[in-house]
Write a protein that holds these residues in place. Structure first.
Motif: not given
Ligand code: 0PR
Length: 386
Positions: A27-30, A32, A37, A348, A364-366, A368-369
């Motif tokens: 959930d941190s979006g880090k 990639l 997920t 990252w 989980h990758v959005k 904004e990330h």
């Protein structure tokens, strides 16, 4: 050290929190560069509720065994088969090992050889080592799909089967499975398709109108498919899937377990005791999301991957390895090592070990990330190319 006296739960949890503080979380979006997920909250509920079920002794958990069979059949349906034979296993590695085991056992040749693309996942190396099968690597074309002519050239009397990949680990490329299927039929060989990643992407992407080749049991040469619910299926780890077209494949790898508490069974999986809860979570997530639910996720992530690829092209000093096929975008750079180091420094979760950086646009990758990542990338490339 093994503690003499026990500690209270809260203290143990506090220590765990402290020790895991360095872990990256989805959930941190880090993260990639991973094919995993965050677990879907509904799957967590299911797993918590049925945590004690053991499919290693299905006689005790008859209901759970039925649900596993239904889950296998739903996966088979998604892959174009009315009824399939297989299991929910620990992951793509176990699924691929089971497929190679079945091909080897049915072939009954003295010096078994398996032909597979150079892009195949390293799980086949484990399978080959454990099963005494020689791997014969087939070359790739310029677009990173396997060269079918080269596969044909490598067929010998010792060949036990052919592997095609629907969603390669590095680039998400889908091999020409229809051509491989024809080849397999011509030579009377089984074709195993590793769709560990692509299995939960391609059917939905096709329904959305993406031009992708057929890759599943609709092609008669395809005898087995690996499809992993713990990748794009959004089921918690461990949840892999192996589906065979015919019962004889499963029978060829079944070992008698005569004395279990629930009675005698034939067991095909590598693991003995194995989590029923995860198989139930596969069933539950498919029921909960349905074809439409998965299609919606795949639409978002395919579109995001294409947008990300187009943004990457605007950054000088980096280049796409190839246009994305699925929701995986891989890019290279002359300054790859330094770039990887700098990106990692900024937190990252990516790797450049294949000679490029792979971004897997998981649920989980959005956007904004990715925007944040692109900003960092631009900045780093600016300093590296000065
Ligand atoms: N087949 C293919 C095409 C795969 O990409 C993978 C895993 C497997 C089989 C094996 O699956 P299991 O790992 O479930 O046994 N590919 C991922 C990879 O190598 C595995 C992974 C997942 C790696 C998450 C890192 C990570 O953070 O990229």
């Amino acid at each position: 050290m093994f503690p003499l006296k026990g500690a209270i739960e809260e203290d143990v949890l506090r220590e765990l929190d402290k020790k895991t503080a360095d872990d990256l979380t989805f959930d941190s979006g880090k993260i990639l560069g991973s094919m995993c997920t965050y677990p879907h909250p509904f799957a967590i509920r299911v797993i918590t509720r049925y945590i004690d079920r053991n499919l290693g002794d299905p006689g005790l958990h008859v209901g759970s065994q039925k649900i596993e069979r239904e889950a296998v059949n739903m996966l088979a349906n998604l892959l174009g088969l009315e009824k399939g034979y297989g299991h929910i296993v620990s992951g793509g590695t176990e699924a691929n090992i089971l497929a190679v085991r079945a091909m080897r056992n049915l072939a009954e040749v003295e010096k078994p050889e398996l032909i597979l693309p150079e892009s195949a996942h390293f799980s086949f190396i484990k399978a080959a080592e454990m099963l005494g099968v020689k791997l014969v690597w087939a070359e790739l074309n310029g677009d990173y799909t396997v060269n079918v002519k080269d596969v044909e050239n490598k067929i010998t009397d010792n060949t036990i089967g052919i592997v095609g990949i629907a969603g390669t680990t590095g680039l998400g490329v889908v091999d020409d499975i229809p051509a491989l299927s024809d080849l397999a039929l011509n030579y009377g060989l089984p074709l195993h398709v590793d769709a560990a990643f692509g299995g939960f992407v391609i059917p939905f992407a096709k329904a959305l109108g993406y031009a992708l080749p057929d890759f599943d049991f609709r092609l008669k040469g395809v005898k087995s498919i690996t499809i992993d619910p713990h990748k794009m299926g959004m089921v918690p780890i461990p949840a892999g899937g192996i589906i065979f077209r015919e019962k004889k494949f499963l029978e060829s790898i079944s070992i008698l377990a005569p004395y279990l508490a629930g009675g005698k069974i034939w067991q095909a999986t590598i693991t003995g005791t194995r989590p029923g809860a995860n198989a139930l979570a596969v069933w539950a997530m498919i029921k909960h999301l349905g074809f439409e639910g998965y299609k919606k996720i795949v639409r978002e992530k395919m579109e995001l991957a294409r947008w990300f690829a187009s943004e990457l092209k605007k950054i000088s000093g980096v280049y796409l390895i190839r246009e994305p096929v699925l929701n995986i975008v891989s890019f290279g750079s002359e300054k790859l090592e330094e770039l990887e180091g700098e990106l990692k420094e900024r937190g990252w979760g990516i790797s450049a070990h294949r000679g490029y950086i792979r971004i897997v646009v998981m649920p989980h990758v959005k956007r904004e990330h990715l925007e944040e990542f692109l900003e960092d990338l631009k900045e780093i490339m600016g300093t590296l190319t000065q």
